[in-house]
Design an enzyme around this catalytic site. Structure first.
Site, mmCIF file in Angstrom:
data_model
loop_
_atom_site.group_PDB
_atom_site.id
_atom_site.type_symbol
_atom_site.label_atom_id
_atom_site.label_comp_id
_atom_site.label_asym_id
_atom_site.label_seq_id
_atom_site.Cartn_x
_atom_site.Cartn_y
_atom_site.Cartn_z
ATOM 1 N N GLY A 46 0.827 -1.193 0.000
ATOM 2 C CA GLY A 46 0.000 0.000 0.000
ATOM 3 C C GLY A 46 0.864 1.247 0.000
ATOM 4 O O GLY A 46 1.997 1.225 0.506
ATOM 5 N N GLN A 51 2.828 9.840 1.458
ATOM 6 C CA GLN A 51 4.153 9.239 1.662
ATOM 7 C C GLN A 51 5.166 9.632 0.595
ATOM 8 O O GLN A 51 6.366 9.469 0.788
ATOM 9 C CB GLN A 51 4.036 7.709 1.696
ATOM 10 C CG GLN A 51 3.276 7.188 2.899
ATOM 11 C CD GLN A 51 3.094 5.687 2.806
ATOM 12 O OE1 GLN A 51 2.152 5.210 2.212
ATOM 13 N NE2 GLN A 51 4.014 4.940 3.387
ATOM 14 N N CYS A 91 5.052 -0.430 7.469
ATOM 15 C CA CYS A 91 4.811 0.731 6.621
ATOM 16 C C CYS A 91 6.091 1.094 5.885
ATOM 17 O O CYS A 91 7.162 1.072 6.485
ATOM 18 C CB CYS A 91 4.361 1.898 7.503
ATOM 19 S SG CYS A 91 4.041 3.418 6.596
ATOM 20 N N LEU A 92 5.975 1.426 4.614
ATOM 21 C CA LEU A 92 7.165 1.796 3.840
ATOM 22 C C LEU A 92 7.828 3.057 4.396
ATOM 23 O O LEU A 92 9.002 3.279 4.172
ATOM 24 C CB LEU A 92 6.797 2.007 2.356
ATOM 25 C CG LEU A 92 6.389 0.736 1.594
ATOM 26 C CD1 LEU A 92 5.961 1.084 0.176
ATOM 27 C CD2 LEU A 92 7.521 -0.287 1.577
ATOM 28 N N HIS A 133 -5.202 1.704 7.076
ATOM 29 C CA HIS A 133 -3.829 2.191 7.253
ATOM 30 C C HIS A 133 -3.523 3.311 6.255
ATOM 31 O O HIS A 133 -2.995 4.366 6.629
ATOM 32 C CB HIS A 133 -2.868 1.002 7.081
ATOM 33 C CG HIS A 133 -1.411 1.343 7.139
ATOM 34 N ND1 HIS A 133 -0.559 0.820 8.093
ATOM 35 C CD2 HIS A 133 -0.640 2.136 6.349
ATOM 36 C CE1 HIS A 133 0.662 1.289 7.884
ATOM 37 N NE2 HIS A 133 0.641 2.083 6.827
ATOM 38 N N GLU A 134 -3.885 3.091 4.992
ATOM 39 C CA GLU A 134 -3.591 4.098 3.951
ATOM 40 C C GLU A 134 -4.468 5.338 4.106
ATOM 41 O O GLU A 134 -4.014 6.457 3.873
ATOM 42 C CB GLU A 134 -3.754 3.499 2.550
ATOM 43 C CG GLU A 134 -2.864 2.312 2.232
ATOM 44 C CD GLU A 134 -1.392 2.522 2.551
ATOM 45 O OE1 GLU A 134 -0.903 3.664 2.447
ATOM 46 O OE2 GLU A 134 -0.720 1.539 2.928
ATOM 47 N N HIS A 137 -2.946 7.642 6.501
ATOM 48 C CA HIS A 137 -1.869 8.467 5.939
ATOM 49 C C HIS A 137 -2.433 9.770 5.372
ATOM 50 O O HIS A 137 -1.838 10.833 5.531
ATOM 51 C CB HIS A 137 -1.140 7.719 4.818
ATOM 52 C CG HIS A 137 -0.061 6.786 5.283
ATOM 53 N ND1 HIS A 137 1.003 7.197 6.057
ATOM 54 C CD2 HIS A 137 0.129 5.463 5.077
ATOM 55 C CE1 HIS A 137 1.801 6.161 6.303
ATOM 56 N NE2 HIS A 137 1.285 5.091 5.726
#
Ligand code: NI
Length: 167
Positions: A46, A51, A91-92, A133-134, A137
């Site tokens: 994701g 991000q 998470c990235l 989660h996304e 963000h």
């Protein structure tokens, strides 16, 4: 296509609230393509525009092993949620850190696709967790903010130290 730079926690820009997209045009489609390339290369399941330092309501998800089931959500709105589930997340933007977060088990989301057309997504399991989660963000929230202050401090220290070592 181009790979984009992913912001790393605790970069302040990750706390920015994304604005709704007024018009789904070629620039949005290009950004989505670049984000997909970036997410798949990482590899991740994701990625939110936040991000990559673009503060507009665009997120991508693909939880498939083969990287062939891409969901693109523009201006996503949560219209329903049920149940509760605890799952380990990563998470990235927070590389190498994994911890448990409690979220809704099933969610229903309304969003626009890359043609500007409205659709609804019913998600459960990993997909539901990923959607939440996304969407966080886009609100300027990183999953570690659900953890204890002690854990958050430890993660910040660890990531800052690692950043210094690679510079
Ligand atoms: Ni993330």
């Amino acid at each position: 296509m181009a790979k984009l730079n992913i912001l790393r926690y605790p970069d302040e820009r990750l706390y920015t609230r994304a604005k709704p997209i007024q018009q789904v045009d070629d620039s949005i489609r290009q950004l989505a393509a670049d984000m997909a390339e970036t997410m798949y290369a990482a590899p991740g399941i994701g990625l939110a525009a936040t991000q990559v330092d673009r503060h507009i309501q665009l997120l991508l998800i693909d939880i498939s092993e083969a990287q062939n089931d891409l969901h693109v959500l523009i201006n996503p709105k949560l219209i329903g949620s049920t149940g509760e589930v605890e799952r380990e997340e990563g998470c990235l933007s927070v590389p190498g850190i994994y911890d448990k977060v409690t979220r809704a088990e099933r969610v229903r989301v309304r969003a626009l696709d890359l043609n500007g057309k409205s659709f609804e997504l019913n998600a459960e399991g990993l997909l539901a967790v990923c959607v939440q989660h996304e969407m966080d963000h886009l609100l300027g929230k990183v999953f570690v903010q659900y953890l204890s202050t002690l854990k958050q401090n430890r993660i910040r220290t660890k990531l800052k130290k690692r950043l210094r070592e690679t510079m």
